[in-house]
Design an enzyme around this catalytic site. Sequence first.
Site, PDB file in Angstrom:
ATOM      1  N   LYS A 171      15.605   5.568   7.288  1.00 20.24           N
ATOM      2  CA  LYS A 171      15.826   5.632   8.646  1.00 20.24           C
ATOM      3  C   LYS A 171      17.291   4.895   9.052  1.00 20.24           C
ATOM      4  CE  LYS A 171      10.930   4.169   8.769  1.00 20.24           C
ATOM      5  NZ  LYS A 171       9.853   3.293   8.817  1.00 20.24           N
ATOM      6  N   GLN A 174       8.519  -2.741   9.591  1.00 20.84           N
ATOM      7  CA  GLN A 174       8.116  -1.968   8.562  1.00 20.84           C
ATOM      8  C   GLN A 174       6.924  -2.504   7.800  1.00 20.84           C
ATOM      9  OE1 GLN A 174       9.944   0.851   7.399  1.00 20.84           O
ATOM     10  NE2 GLN A 174       8.309   1.411   6.057  1.00 20.84           N
ATOM     11  N   ASP A 223       7.834   2.825  17.282  1.00 21.42           N
ATOM     12  CA  ASP A 223       6.848   3.549  16.419  1.00 21.42           C
ATOM     13  C   ASP A 223       5.705   4.174  17.232  1.00 21.42           C
ATOM     14  OD1 ASP A 223       7.640   3.438  13.845  1.00 21.42           O
ATOM     15  OD2 ASP A 223       7.078   1.268  13.613  1.00 21.42           O
TER      16      ASP A 223
END
Length: 937
Positions: free
Chosen positions: A54, A98, A121
Amino acid sequence: MAQILEGVALARQIRESLRERVSSIKTKCPTFQPVLKIIQVGAREDSSVYVRMKMRAAAETGINCEHINFPADISEYELLLVLKQLNEDPSVHGVLVQLPLPAHLDERRITESVSVEKDVDGFCEGNLGRLAKRGSDPLFVACTPRGVMEMLKHYNISIAGKHAVVIGRSNIVGLPMSLLLEKANATVTLCHSKTEAISEVVKTADIVVSAIGSAHFVKADWFKKGSVAIDVGINYIPDSSKKSGYRMTGDIDFENAKEVVSAITPVPGSVGPMTVAMLMQNVVESAIRCKDLSRKRMPSLLPLKLQTPVPSDIDIARSQTPKFIGDLASEIGISKSELECYGAYKAKVNLDLLKRLSHRRDGHYVVVTGITPTPFGEGKSTLTAGLVQALSNLDKLAIACVRQPSQGPTFGIKGGAAGGGYSQFFPMEDFNLHLTGDIHAITAATNLLAAAIDTRIFHENTQSDTALFKRLTTVKGNKTEFAPVMFHRLQKLGIHKQKPEELTDEEKSRFARLDIDPSTISWNRTLDINDRFLRKITIGENPTEKGFTRQTGFDLSVASECMSVLALATDLKDMRARLGKMVVASNKQGEPVTADDLGVGGALVVLLKDAIKPTLMQTLEGTPALVHAGPFANISIGASSIIADKIALKLAGTEPDEDEHKDAGYVVTEAGFASDIGMEKFMNIKCRTSGHKPDAVVIVATVQALKLHGGGPPVGPGKPIPNEYKNEDVGLVRKGCANLAKHISNSRKYGLPVVVAINKFATDSESELLTIREEALRAGATDAVVSNHWAEGGKGALDVARALIHACENEKADFRFLYDLNLPIEKKIEIIAKEMYGADGIEMSPLAQEKLNRFTEQGYSHLPICIAKTQYSFSADPELKGAPTNFTVPIRDMRLSAGAGFIYPLAAAISTIPGLPTKPAYYNIDLDDEGNILGLS
């Protein structure tokens, strides 16, 4: 053979497109910078791999991405605190936690703590719920489902009318995937581990999306011939040919299924890259949304329930329900992290906002002044409130910057200062009373310095040089060292040594003994209540003071130089320096003694560290007001703080790609008294210090006040108003307009357009109002209009607002100061007297001349001038109304405010602590049975 739906090239194309978009926006708005924060707890290698992926994608896209890695044993509280800070940081556009998290952390609670506005997200309930609700769109869609939809679109695979089967019902993929397909007009079946005859269900599908997380779960013979297979699964199976002993595979039996379906995604190399690309797209879109929202800085207006006749001020204020201050702050672009709430309706604004908005050009800057004050009251504060309300009614962001009123007048004779009628600042009780404690902090700082002066004289009178030096420099363990503040005095003395033992005996004596001449002490104690019996007192009467007595006195807290410093400081560092430079006396050699000589400068700034932050409040219509500082308009600048103006000008300012005239908002601030006192000091002291240049001046005038200046009979508190002020008399008004004309002339000398606001009263006739307009235009005003804001709120001041907008956007301002700072002190005083007052000159008393010579010798001749004079006349005689001529201004005394940064000559005896009348305002102030305050006005 099936068409292979690869995502690598498409993801690269999306990232390149995003990079170009970011770059294009930056050319117009250089401060634009998308920011993503990735939170990782622990050091799982699989998580670290995803994070690195990412971060690489972010770098390629032009996103500033920070990886914040916490140890695996971080507490939930600590992690939630970090997330709260990131949520409130306006420079952060995306926050990603994460997964997975260690077992001791509540994964749902952690992910749900990310704000909806930064949940790139797309996992939180707010975004997922909006996706599920018909007619509603989420701020962010989960990245994997969004990536799948982009792939289907890219490969021209139609969805509408098709039957889609989604296998897996997770909140991350399955559920949002089914909702997106449904929104695209597919008929969707959501399958999961409990679905019976799942193979038969799949066989009916035109599109199959599998996200169940089981290797080769979906067999080739489950598919209908020619259907589309989207494999979202990530699974690892043994493979001896790989160095790791494992290889990645999907949920679908790829090799066999590709012989049946028309299109299929491989694993890896398809959905994974698209997921990361969609994450980048969410971050960029979030940054753009934040940029766009930052330009929509317009508060929603609260409706007014106008009544006739107009009720009392407090009844009007109590009938209105204010906005929660956090909501108002959000409307004008102040983030939660920049706000410190004091209850529901007031909050301090953190100075960090200035760093965040430093790139903005300032908004329009307007100062409100008035004609020479009369007992009628001309209504500058009321006009200021009404004007910002009117500007807001015209879709212009407007912020009022006003002083905090002292409690002395509130409980004395004047009453409150929150405006009036339907143009008020509120809650008026808070505004007129303690607010957020700034005046109390000023009181504490002033009195601490006063205590330091007398204490130092006492100890110097009772100790030898050696003992004094030792006590000043001894710390724990009999060690000697200089306190940090002491280096200010050492530097002033030209001593450049770091340790006490390095000084000679002569240097020790010079350092330790200030040798203050008690007769020169100019520093008084303060309180925020009118008390005439404290004007002159004797201190030191207790036997413990060993006969050291002297005469001193008290001032009203707002008359303290600490208050002037607060008003004129440009930041915290500047305030610290100014406090330290305040001169409190001279020593017996005629040299100035400062707060830093006394070692108290650092303690003063500690007491005022919160007071330096302006207080956000609102008007009756819910428009913003910054309330800050309250210096006297006679012996100080009579205006709110530079810092409040700086913050307001940035909030109302424009981004680099906006039109700095048409898109700019308005900052409306008030200068105490009239153009000859408050406005003159605003221009020559405040603007010189701040560097801000006003765009226009608004002068408030009334028919009744101009009649008084035209020769009408005297009026006073408690006396009946003579008939001349109730009946039409155009001649009296026209004669009084000489006063208005002089104030217009004064304002024009600074190179600024002037708008006259004629504050309307019920007794005014149309002919009288028209006369004022005619005379104002003849005197050089840009416009002169009637305002009825007291009775109608913002709508009553629309004509003033329109005239002001025209002046700011179309009239050329050529701001200039009245005098050069390098001129001698006497010459600067003379210029003010001649140009602003219309005097023939000045007369210096011997005492004033002596002080002038001393200040010049001490190096203060470069400071601007702040003349203390009656507000009731251009002259020093309050009985001379209108625009008098053929007079001189007597300068009786002269004083120094070295920390604030000005010299103030006294043209009149100015009381710095008023007395209470026979029947003070406090007679009317009380609480009712519900705890509501009564009697404030």
